[in-house]
Motif scaffolding. Structure first.
Motif, PDB file in Angstrom:
ATOM      1  N   TYR A  29       0.831  -1.208   0.000  1.00 39.58           N
ATOM      2  CA  TYR A  29       0.000   0.000   0.000  1.00 39.58           C
ATOM      3  C   TYR A  29       0.869   1.264   0.000  1.00 39.58           C
ATOM      4  O   TYR A  29       0.576   2.222  -0.713  1.00 39.58           O
ATOM      5  CB  TYR A  29      -0.931  -0.009   1.221  1.00 39.58           C
ATOM      6  N   PHE A  30       1.930   1.239   0.806  1.00 37.72           N
ATOM      7  CA  PHE A  30       2.788   2.422   0.886  1.00 37.72           C
ATOM      8  C   PHE A  30       3.845   2.448  -0.224  1.00 37.72           C
ATOM      9  O   PHE A  30       4.640   3.375  -0.301  1.00 37.72           O
ATOM     10  CB  PHE A  30       3.431   2.513   2.272  1.00 37.72           C
ATOM     11  N   GLY A  31       3.836   1.435  -1.082  1.00 39.83           N
ATOM     12  CA  GLY A  31       4.746   1.396  -2.229  1.00 39.83           C
ATOM     13  C   GLY A  31       4.221   2.229  -3.385  1.00 39.83           C
ATOM     14  O   GLY A  31       3.133   2.814  -3.294  1.00 39.83           O
ATOM     15  N   PRO A  32       4.967   2.262  -4.498  1.00 38.15           N
ATOM     16  CA  PRO A  32       4.574   3.126  -5.624  1.00 38.15           C
ATOM     17  C   PRO A  32       3.259   2.732  -6.304  1.00 38.15           C
ATOM     18  O   PRO A  32       2.599   3.576  -6.896  1.00 38.15           O
ATOM     19  CB  PRO A  32       5.748   3.003  -6.594  1.00 38.15           C
ATOM     20  N   HIS A  33       2.893   1.422  -6.250  1.00 37.50           N
ATOM     21  CA  HIS A  33       1.674   0.987  -6.934  1.00 37.50           C
ATOM     22  C   HIS A  33       0.562   0.606  -5.962  1.00 37.50           C
ATOM     23  O   HIS A  33      -0.305  -0.211  -6.280  1.00 37.50           O
ATOM     24  CB  HIS A  33       1.977  -0.203  -7.854  1.00 37.50           C
ATOM     25  N   GLY A  34       0.574   1.175  -4.757  1.00 35.81           N
ATOM     26  CA  GLY A  34      -0.403   0.815  -3.734  1.00 35.81           C
ATOM     27  C   GLY A  34      -1.823   1.224  -4.102  1.00 35.81           C
ATOM     28  O   GLY A  34      -2.039   2.280  -4.702  1.00 35.81           O
ATOM     29  N   VAL A  35      -2.775   0.369  -3.770  1.00 33.83           N
ATOM     30  CA  VAL A  35      -4.197   0.667  -4.012  1.00 33.83           C
ATOM     31  C   VAL A  35      -4.944   0.499  -2.675  1.00 33.83           C
ATOM     32  O   VAL A  35      -4.454  -0.189  -1.771  1.00 33.83           O
ATOM     33  CB  VAL A  35      -4.807  -0.270  -5.078  1.00 33.83           C
ATOM     34  N   PRO A  36      -6.123   1.135  -2.542  1.00 32.90           N
ATOM     35  CA  PRO A  36      -6.868   1.020  -1.269  1.00 32.90           C
ATOM     36  C   PRO A  36      -7.159  -0.432  -0.861  1.00 32.90           C
ATOM     37  O   PRO A  36      -7.226  -0.744   0.326  1.00 32.90           O
ATOM     38  CB  PRO A  36      -8.167   1.773  -1.560  1.00 32.90           C
ATOM     39  N   GLY A  37      -7.307  -1.320  -1.860  1.00 27.23           N
ATOM     40  CA  GLY A  37      -7.559  -2.733  -1.559  1.00 27.23           C
ATOM     41  C   GLY A  37      -6.436  -3.350  -0.726  1.00 27.23           C
ATOM     42  O   GLY A  37      -6.690  -4.202   0.132  1.00 27.23           O
ATOM     43  N   LEU A  39      -4.620  -1.797   1.514  1.00 27.90           N
ATOM     44  CA  LEU A  39      -4.790  -1.332   2.896  1.00 27.90           C
ATOM     45  C   LEU A  39      -5.897  -2.145   3.577  1.00 27.90           C
ATOM     46  O   LEU A  39      -5.733  -2.577   4.727  1.00 27.90           O
ATOM     47  CB  LEU A  39      -5.134   0.162   2.914  1.00 27.90           C
ATOM     48  N   GLY A  40      -7.001  -2.369   2.850  1.00 30.38           N
ATOM     49  CA  GLY A  40      -8.113  -3.154   3.393  1.00 30.38           C
ATOM     50  C   GLY A  40      -7.672  -4.560   3.754  1.00 30.38           C
ATOM     51  O   GLY A  40      -7.966  -5.064   4.842  1.00 30.38           O
ATOM     52  N   PHE A  41      -6.916  -5.190   2.851  1.00 28.16           N
ATOM     53  CA  PHE A  41      -6.408  -6.553   3.070  1.00 28.16           C
ATOM     54  C   PHE A  41      -5.512  -6.575   4.308  1.00 28.16           C
ATOM     55  O   PHE A  41      -5.604  -7.480   5.152  1.00 28.16           O
ATOM     56  CB  PHE A  41      -5.622  -7.002   1.840  1.00 28.16           C
ATOM     57  N   ALA A  42      -4.651  -5.538   4.433  1.00 26.09           N
ATOM     58  CA  ALA A  42      -3.715  -5.479   5.560  1.00 26.09           C
ATOM     59  C   ALA A  42      -4.468  -5.344   6.882  1.00 26.09           C
ATOM     60  O   ALA A  42      -4.155  -6.044   7.861  1.00 26.09           O
ATOM     61  CB  ALA A  42      -2.761  -4.300   5.369  1.00 26.09           C
ATOM     62  N   VAL A  43      -5.467  -4.472   6.912  1.00 27.62           N
ATOM     63  CA  VAL A  43      -6.226  -4.252   8.153  1.00 27.62           C
ATOM     64  C   VAL A  43      -6.978  -5.532   8.545  1.00 27.62           C
ATOM     65  O   VAL A  43      -6.953  -5.944   9.717  1.00 27.62           O
ATOM     66  CB  VAL A  43      -7.207  -3.060   7.979  1.00 27.62           C
ATOM     67  N   VAL A  44      -7.608  -6.174   7.550  1.00 26.53           N
ATOM     68  CA  VAL A  44      -8.329  -7.431   7.838  1.00 26.53           C
ATOM     69  C   VAL A  44      -7.354  -8.496   8.347  1.00 26.53           C
ATOM     70  O   VAL A  44      -7.665  -9.252   9.281  1.00 26.53           O
ATOM     71  CB  VAL A  44      -9.085  -7.923   6.578  1.00 26.53           C
ATOM     72  N   SER A  45      -6.144  -8.536   7.772  1.00 31.31           N
ATOM     73  CA  SER A  45      -5.145  -9.519   8.217  1.00 31.31           C
ATOM     74  C   SER A  45      -4.752  -9.282   9.671  1.00 31.31           C
ATOM     75  O   SER A  45      -4.619 -10.232  10.454  1.00 31.31           O
ATOM     76  CB  SER A  45      -3.895  -9.445   7.340  1.00 31.31           C
ATOM     77  N   VAL A  46      -4.570  -7.999  10.046  1.00 26.70           N
ATOM     78  CA  VAL A  46      -4.217  -7.680  11.438  1.00 26.70           C
ATOM     79  C   VAL A  46      -5.349  -8.128  12.366  1.00 26.70           C
ATOM     80  O   VAL A  46      -5.104  -8.747  13.416  1.00 26.70           O
ATOM     81  CB  VAL A  46      -3.957  -6.161  11.600  1.00 26.70           C
ATOM     82  N   LEU A  47      -6.586  -7.831  11.960  1.00 28.35           N
ATOM     83  CA  LEU A  47      -7.743  -8.216  12.781  1.00 28.35           C
ATOM     84  C   LEU A  47      -7.817  -9.742  12.933  1.00 28.35           C
ATOM     85  O   LEU A  47      -8.057 -10.257  14.027  1.00 28.35           O
ATOM     86  CB  LEU A  47      -9.039  -7.696  12.152  1.00 28.35           C
ATOM     87  N   CYS A  48      -7.593 -10.458  11.811  1.00 27.67           N
ATOM     88  CA  CYS A  48      -7.615 -11.934  11.868  1.00 27.67           C
ATOM     89  C   CYS A  48      -6.514 -12.451  12.797  1.00 27.67           C
ATOM     90  O   CYS A  48      -6.738 -13.378  13.584  1.00 27.67           O
ATOM     91  CB  CYS A  48      -7.428 -12.529  10.473  1.00 27.67           C
TER      92      CYS A  48
END
Lengths: 69, 256
Positions: A29-37, A39-48
């Protein structure tokens, strides 16, 4: 090594996978080709990962009377 | 004659015999999958740039399957715990749910395989390359829902080269080579089908054992509940191993 001990290993591996995926997706997400998806995947992974850890504590408490061998 | 140490631990090992047997079996399984993982990693890191596919597998479906296997590991543990607590009805429920989850996992895997096996790359005699899902095919024409690409390198990372898919009609006279994304397509698909296929066979094997323990094998509960509980435990050990393999397979195949 009983099923309880193996389950503990499994829970540890699963939480490592969740947090590892979160780190990977945050980097995307914080890389050059990051997309909102990403960030969503990352947040869900942390929650899981958090849920898996909470479950780990719960199952250890519930199976207190069963040994590790 | 009774089989010794089916319930009581054997003095020299400290555990009942079936558990020792299962651990020896799992050790051989670690070597089997370890060899395949080593092969994958070595081929992956030695692949020249733009020759290794990325983003070919559906991450949402892979994630869903990971969740399903994680839930099945929990229900397997609960089934064993229910036996330990002498709650046979609850055991039946948990073991039944495990079987259903395994069935859903295999169904999703079958859908993924179908998606790959109906995905074709067509090389034309004039050098053009068409890529997409097969719509229809007969002796004269092949129809794809896909795109023309400049080179095979563009196929390796579809996200980097996004293109609009459209219906492509190609006369069979123009076709030089027609190939689906099966195991023979490239090194990645060969490894993907070998590793995930072997894993799926293990899932199938586990399902057969669980179905037996849930159905006819559960009669043992009435005659020897302690031995039956041990059977459930070693089946659970095998299932956890299969789940652990998937925890490594998922990032290696889907995320790298």
């Amino acid at each position: 090594m009983s099923l309880k001990a193996v389950h503990l290993v499994f829970v540890t591996a699963l939480s490592a996978l969740c947090f590892g995926t979160a780190v990977w997706k945050f980097r995307d997400y914080f890389g050059p080709h990051g997309v909102p998806g990403d960030l969503g995947f990352a947040v869900v992974s942390v929650l899981c990962g958090g849920l898996v850890l909470i479950y780990g504590r719960y199952f250890l408490k519930k199976l207190k009377s069963i040994g590790y061998l | 004659m009774d089989i010794p140490y089916t319930v009581q631990p054997r003095p020299d090992t400290g555990v009942y015999n079936a558990k020792v047997g299962m651990w020896l079996f799992l050790a051989s399984e670690v070597m089997l999958f370890g060899g395949l993982f080593s092969a994958y990693i070595l081929l992956r890191v030695s692949a020249p740039p733009d020759t290794w596919p990325q983003g070919w597998l559906s991450v949402p479906l892979g994630t869903l399957n990971t969740l399903i296997l994680a839930l099945s590991a929990i229900t397997t543990l609960m089934a064993w715990a229910a036996c330990k607590a002498r709650m046979f009805d609850r055991y039946k429920v948990y073991q039944g749910v495990t079987l259903l989850l395994a069935l859903v996992f295999l169904s999703i895997k079958a859908y993924e395989y179908r998606d790959k096996l109906t995905h074709y790359t067509v090389t034309l005699k004039d050098g053009r390359i068409a890529d997409g899902h097969l719509v229809s095919r007969d002796d004269t024409t092949v129809v794809l829902d896909g795109q023309f690409v400049e080179s095979r390198a563009h196929l390796m990372n579809p996200k980097r080269h996004p293109a609009k898919h459209e219906e492509i009609r190609i006369s069979m006279d123009e076709v030089k080579r027609l190939q689906n994304y099966g195991p023979a397509y490239n090194t990645f698909t060969a490894l993907y089908f070998t590793m995930s296929g072997l894993h799926a066979l293990h899932i199938l094997g586990g399902m057969l054992v669980f179905a037996y323990l849930w159905g006819p094998g559960s009669r043992m509960w009435k005659t020897d509940p302690a031995r039956f509980t041990n059977r459930v435990e070693i089946a659970g050990l095998f299932w956890h191993f299969v789940d652990l393999v998937w925890i490594f397979l998922f990032p290696v195949l889907y995320l790298t």
